[in-house]
Design an enzyme around this catalytic site. Sequence first.
Site, PDB file in Angstrom:
ATOM      1  N   ASP A  67       0.821  -1.217   0.000  1.00 28.47           N
ATOM      2  CA  ASP A  67       0.000   0.000   0.000  1.00 28.47           C
ATOM      3  C   ASP A  67       0.852   1.263   0.000  1.00 28.47           C
ATOM      4  O   ASP A  67       2.076   1.209   0.161  1.00 28.47           O
ATOM      5  CB  ASP A  67      -0.967  -0.012   1.193  1.00 28.47           C
ATOM      6  CG  ASP A  67      -0.290  -0.459   2.497  1.00 28.47           C
ATOM      7  OD1 ASP A  67       0.945  -0.355   2.592  1.00 28.47           O
ATOM      8  OD2 ASP A  67      -0.998  -0.907   3.412  1.00 28.47           O
ATOM      9  N   ASN A 135      -7.257  -2.725  14.169  1.00 33.19           N
ATOM     10  CA  ASN A 135      -8.650  -3.010  13.810  1.00 33.19           C
ATOM     11  C   ASN A 135      -8.773  -4.233  12.901  1.00 33.19           C
ATOM     12  O   ASN A 135      -9.830  -4.507  12.355  1.00 33.19           O
ATOM     13  CB  ASN A 135      -9.276  -1.790  13.122  1.00 33.19           C
ATOM     14  CG  ASN A 135      -8.563  -1.424  11.819  1.00 33.19           C
ATOM     15  OD1 ASN A 135      -7.552  -2.041  11.458  1.00 33.19           O
ATOM     16  ND2 ASN A 135      -9.071  -0.444  11.117  1.00 33.19           N
ATOM     17  N   HIS A 137      -7.051  -4.732  10.078  1.00 34.73           N
ATOM     18  CA  HIS A 137      -6.784  -4.528   8.648  1.00 34.73           C
ATOM     19  C   HIS A 137      -5.502  -5.247   8.236  1.00 34.73           C
ATOM     20  O   HIS A 137      -4.607  -5.476   9.062  1.00 34.73           O
ATOM     21  CB  HIS A 137      -6.760  -3.034   8.276  1.00 34.73           C
ATOM     22  CG  HIS A 137      -5.539  -2.269   8.665  1.00 34.73           C
ATOM     23  ND1 HIS A 137      -5.498  -0.899   8.726  1.00 34.73           N
ATOM     24  CD2 HIS A 137      -4.282  -2.667   9.015  1.00 34.73           C
ATOM     25  CE1 HIS A 137      -4.305  -0.493   9.081  1.00 34.73           C
ATOM     26  NE2 HIS A 137      -3.541  -1.549   9.264  1.00 34.73           N
ATOM     27  N   GLU A 142      -9.560  -2.093   5.135  1.00 39.36           N
ATOM     28  CA  GLU A 142     -10.154  -1.712   6.411  1.00 39.36           C
ATOM     29  C   GLU A 142     -11.454  -2.481   6.670  1.00 39.36           C
ATOM     30  O   GLU A 142     -12.139  -2.881   5.719  1.00 39.36           O
ATOM     31  CB  GLU A 142     -10.459  -0.203   6.404  1.00 39.36           C
ATOM     32  CG  GLU A 142      -9.244   0.698   6.168  1.00 39.36           C
ATOM     33  CD  GLU A 142      -8.333   0.821   7.383  1.00 39.36           C
ATOM     34  OE1 GLU A 142      -8.285  -0.095   8.223  1.00 39.36           O
ATOM     35  OE2 GLU A 142      -7.634   1.851   7.487  1.00 39.36           O
TER      36      GLU A 142
HETATM   37  P1  PGA Z   1       2.288  -1.914  12.919  1.00 44.00           P
HETATM   38  O1  PGA Z   1       1.166  -1.797  11.801  1.00 44.00           O
HETATM   39  O2  PGA Z   1       3.248  -2.955  12.461  1.00 44.00           O
HETATM   40  O3  PGA Z   1       2.878  -0.542  12.947  1.00 44.00           O
HETATM   41  O4  PGA Z   1       1.595  -2.291  14.190  1.00 44.00           O
HETATM   42  C1  PGA Z   1       0.562  -2.937  11.329  1.00 44.00           C
HETATM   43  C2  PGA Z   1      -0.437  -2.563  10.272  1.00 44.00           C
HETATM   44  O5  PGA Z   1      -1.112  -1.523  10.397  1.00 44.00           O
HETATM   45  O6  PGA Z   1      -0.568  -3.336   9.310  1.00 44.00           O
END
Ligand code: PGA
Length: 241
Positions: A67, A135, A137, A142
């Site tokens: 992304d 959350n 994702h 999302e």
């Molecule tokens: P993080 O993010 O590794 O910073 O916890 C994970 C994500 O949002 O995919």
Amino acid sequence: MKIYKARDYDHVSQIAANILAAQIILKPDSVLGLATGGTPVGTYKQLIEKYKNGDICFSQVTAINLDEYCGLDSDNDQSYAYFMRDNLFNYININFYYVNIPNGMAKDAKAECERYNEVIAKNPIDIQLLGIGPNGHIGFNEPASELSATSHHVELAPATIEANKRFFENEEQVPRTAYTMGMGQIMHAQKILLVASGAGKADILCQALKGPITTRVPASFLQMHGDVVVVADEAALRKVL
Ligand code: PGA
């Protein structure tokens, strides 16, 4: 699904880097699906060490990132293009011609998604590295009433903006939209490597790995993939094992 319980964050990074290194050794022209965020940073550090030690070579590797934020160009230090150069690509011998990241500055969102769909179609992903958002994702897919199979332009969830604001000076600076690989494209990867660390991920990891498969927890779809490896530390796995 295989679950490796690591002692702590460094151990997560070590195991994840070993798995990626094994993939590259067995198939030097592997297509790696790569991720950003805090969790993969240690994995990338370990991969750089393995490269410096002469254990792995990236010259034939193709990288396809999950992304990118919209509105940030690749020289912006908050863009994922910059993150990947800063945390991995600048320190290994990857051919930048084989590096693929959505263009956050693309004027035509539909055309950019179509371009990225073609990139993924032409380069089937051998192993997809994933973090998991608070959350649930994966990439920027999302939680929603429906998910998209292919690359798309997405509005970031409030929980994602909240989680990612730590990388910015303030919350207002966090981009509100992004491009992301779709769920179908992630699920088509030959193998999936999910990394997670810390007590903050315990609830969502449990929902993703043991809860119902639902678009409200996109990572729960991984339960349907035939070759998922989860590498997480004791704190993150507290409610799973
Ligand atoms: P993080 O993010 O590794 O910073 O916890 C994970 C994500 O949002 O995919």
